[in-house]
Design an enzyme around this catalytic site. Structure first.
Site, PDB file in Angstrom:
ATOM      1  N   SER A  70      44.650  35.376  45.889  1.00 36.47           N
ATOM      2  CA  SER A  70      43.891  34.201  45.730  1.00 36.47           C
ATOM      3  C   SER A  70      43.132  33.768  47.047  1.00 36.47           C
ATOM      4  CB  SER A  70      44.756  32.914  45.224  1.00 36.47           C
ATOM      5  OG  SER A  70      44.783  33.091  43.706  1.00 36.47           O
ATOM      6  N   LYS A  87      43.107  23.274  50.189  1.00 36.85           N
ATOM      7  CA  LYS A  87      43.189  23.560  48.731  1.00 36.85           C
ATOM      8  C   LYS A  87      44.099  22.485  48.240  1.00 36.85           C
ATOM      9  CE  LYS A  87      44.529  27.289  45.867  1.00 36.85           C
ATOM     10  NZ  LYS A  87      44.921  28.914  45.788  1.00 36.85           N
ATOM     11  N   SER A 114      42.308  32.074  43.000  1.00 30.70           N
ATOM     12  CA  SER A 114      42.367  30.835  42.851  1.00 30.70           C
ATOM     13  C   SER A 114      41.795  29.740  43.752  1.00 30.70           C
ATOM     14  CB  SER A 114      43.828  30.490  42.189  1.00 30.70           C
ATOM     15  OG  SER A 114      44.696  30.485  43.370  1.00 30.70           O
TER      16      SER A 114
HETATM   17  N1  GLN Z   1      44.706  35.884  40.138  1.00 32.94           N
HETATM   18  C1  GLN Z   1      46.281  35.697  40.339  1.00 32.94           C
HETATM   19  C2  GLN Z   1      47.010  35.044  39.156  1.00 32.94           C
HETATM   20  O1  GLN Z   1      46.272  34.598  38.409  1.00 32.94           O
HETATM   21  C3  GLN Z   1      46.722  35.508  41.489  1.00 32.94           C
HETATM   22  C4  GLN Z   1      46.568  34.005  41.888  1.00 32.94           C
HETATM   23  C5  GLN Z   1      47.178  33.778  43.269  1.00 32.94           C
HETATM   24  O2  GLN Z   1      47.237  34.492  44.279  1.00 32.94           O
HETATM   25  N2  GLN Z   1      47.507  32.404  43.376  1.00 32.94           N
HETATM   26  O3  GLN Z   1      48.273  34.785  39.184  1.00 32.94           O
END
Ligand code: GLN
Length: 468
Positions: free
Chosen positions: A167, A68, A143
């Protein structure tokens, strides 16, 4: 024989051991696959073919893994899918990367994500669109959407993602792969660009639970550079794989999760089938209660933006990345570099986070949220005195269409079932459980007590077998 790029970690290792092929063959297969597929799927932002081939020649038994784009790998870009870090090249390896390299892996290719890991669809990336390999008109989740799409499209043997509120798990569910979020502190965060430091964890995204166990083994453990990683030795997760069984395992069904309105009917059906499969394999299913669940979302959207606003203060146009050309004094340099470099969701989080931390509001928002977070953690602790694991949906819906979710709040609700465990710091895993009538994958989430990844793997692996 199947194509080399289709292999998972364990199968690749077995073939390398037997000398059926070399690491270079694997990397070449992935380079060809990338050329064939990345135009359509957009999982990778960059792929250093030369670097990967050189690493493979130096270590002929190594397995390539996609990373990532917020994890530092020496000499590679690390953009966090943001314009503000375009052109940035890491001067050092994150501890997870050093651990991978030590344990026979190659960091091959950088995968897309929501900017600074803020989002649930990878649509917040400033650098490209990623599509769901199972239906390219849909999002891969986020994400860690690039990680999930790369693995699901057989463009990667496995990938690293990060999970702050869901995410790893939600994109794994959307793309039909396994995603494991380790307990807070299980894996070092050193060299991983910080979003919300009290929540962030790196974890494996793989084609099987066994692959996740192998990758977690390589990642986990104490690190001098991250004070949240305990010194105790890491359990042998391959033992957990061998011990896979659901017989006599007590699995809790948190009633608050099952009372949530608006969950897609096909997600409900797949979850019900998963519950039935666990029971048929000998698990005892019991209803449990996590009474503070309804506050988790609000707590997360105070705590995470607050920490993000502090963490992202370092991107000021002076030390890293984008520097505005239109600045005549230092204040304008900060303001314009940030205005030009950050995307809208990142700005929204910084503004929210700065507000809840500001003098006069701190006690009302951040202080109270921290207290409620403790109550949420205690809910889980109480329940894990009675059951081995919890089983819940991962996300309220299967993968949605690109562009379909426009308002931030609806997007935030994707993480309804994953956020409470993140706040509590326990471990959890999304395992493929079935699909909708239209063929979209749906995963289920298993949650275990903090530092019980061994139990999580044992149960997850057994579930995989039970579902066939
Ligand atoms: N979707 C959540 C956010 O936007 C979690 C994102 C994540 O786990 N990095 O904060």
């Amino acid at each position: 024989m199947s194509e080399l790029y289709e292999l998972g970690v364990c199968a690749a290792r077995a073939g390398l051991e037997k000398g059926e092929f070399s690491s270079e063959d694997l990397v070449k297969a992935l380079i060809a696959r990338h050329a064939e597929k990345n135009g359509e799927i957009g999982a990778y932002l960059t792929f250093d073919a030369e670097g990967a081939l050189a690493a493979a020649r130096a270590n002929p038994k190594a397995v390539p893994v996609a990373i990532k784009d917020l994890i530092n790998v020496k000499g590679q870009p690390c953009t966090c899918a943001s314009k503000i870090l375009r052109g940035y090249v890491s001067p050092y390896d994150a501890t997870v990367v050093a651990n991978l390299k030590k344990n026979g892996f190659i960091c091959a290719g950088r995968v897309n994500m929501d900017e600074f890991a803020m989002g649930s669809s990878t649509e917040n990336s400033a650098l490209g669109v990623t599509r769901n390999p199972r239906d390219p008109s849909r999002v891969p989740g986020g994400s860690s959407g690039g990680s999930a799409a790369a693995v699901a499209a057989d463009m990667a043997i496995a990938a690293l993602g990060t999970d702050t509120g869901g995410s790893i798990r939600q994109p794994a569910s959307f793309c039909g792969i396994v995603g494991l979020k380790p307990s807070y502190g299980r894996v070092s965060r050193y060299g991983v660009t910080a979003f919300a430091s009290s929540l962030d964890q790196v974890g494996p995204m793989t084609k099987s639970v066994e692959d996740a166990a192998v990758l977690l083994q390589a990642l986990a453990g104490h690190d001098e550079m991250d004070g949240t990683t305990p010194k105790e030795p890491v359990p042998d997760y391959s033992e957990a794989v061998r011990a896979a069984s659901l017989k006599g395992v007590k699995i809790g069904l948190p009633k608050e999760y099952y009372a949530v309105a608006g969950v897609d009917s096909e997600v409900k059906r797949v979850t019900d089938e998963a519950i039935a499969a666990c029971a048929a394999a000998g698990a005892e299913m019991v209803e449990v209660s996590l009474p503070h669940t309804e506050y988790a979302m609000a707590v997360y959207y105070i705590v995470a933006p607050a920490e993000a606003s502090a963490n992202l203060a370092r991107f000021d146009g002076v030390r890293y990345g984008h520097r505005s050309a239109r600045s005549d004094d230092v204040f304008n340099l900060y303001a314009r570099s940030r205005a030009e470099g950050f995307g809208p969701e990142v700005k929204r989080r910084i503004i929210m986070g700065t507000y809840v931390l500001s003098s006069g509001y701190y006690d009302a928002y951040y202080g109270r949220a921290s207290k409620v977070r403790t109550l949420i953690r205690r809910d889980f602790e109480a329940v894990f005195g009675k059951v081995d694991a919890l089983l819940t949906p991962v996300a309220p819906t299967p993968a949605f269409k690109l562009g379909e979710v426009q308002d931030p709040l609806t997007m935030y609700l994707n993480d309804l079932f994953t956020i409470p465990g993140s706040l509590a710091g326990n471990c959890s895993m999304s395992v493929p459980a079935g699909q909708t009538a239209a063929g979209l994958p749906v995963g289920v989430q298993f949650i275990c007590d903090a530092f019980r990844e061994d139990k999580l793997i044992k149960i997850g692996r057994a579930f995989e077998e039970a579902r066939g």
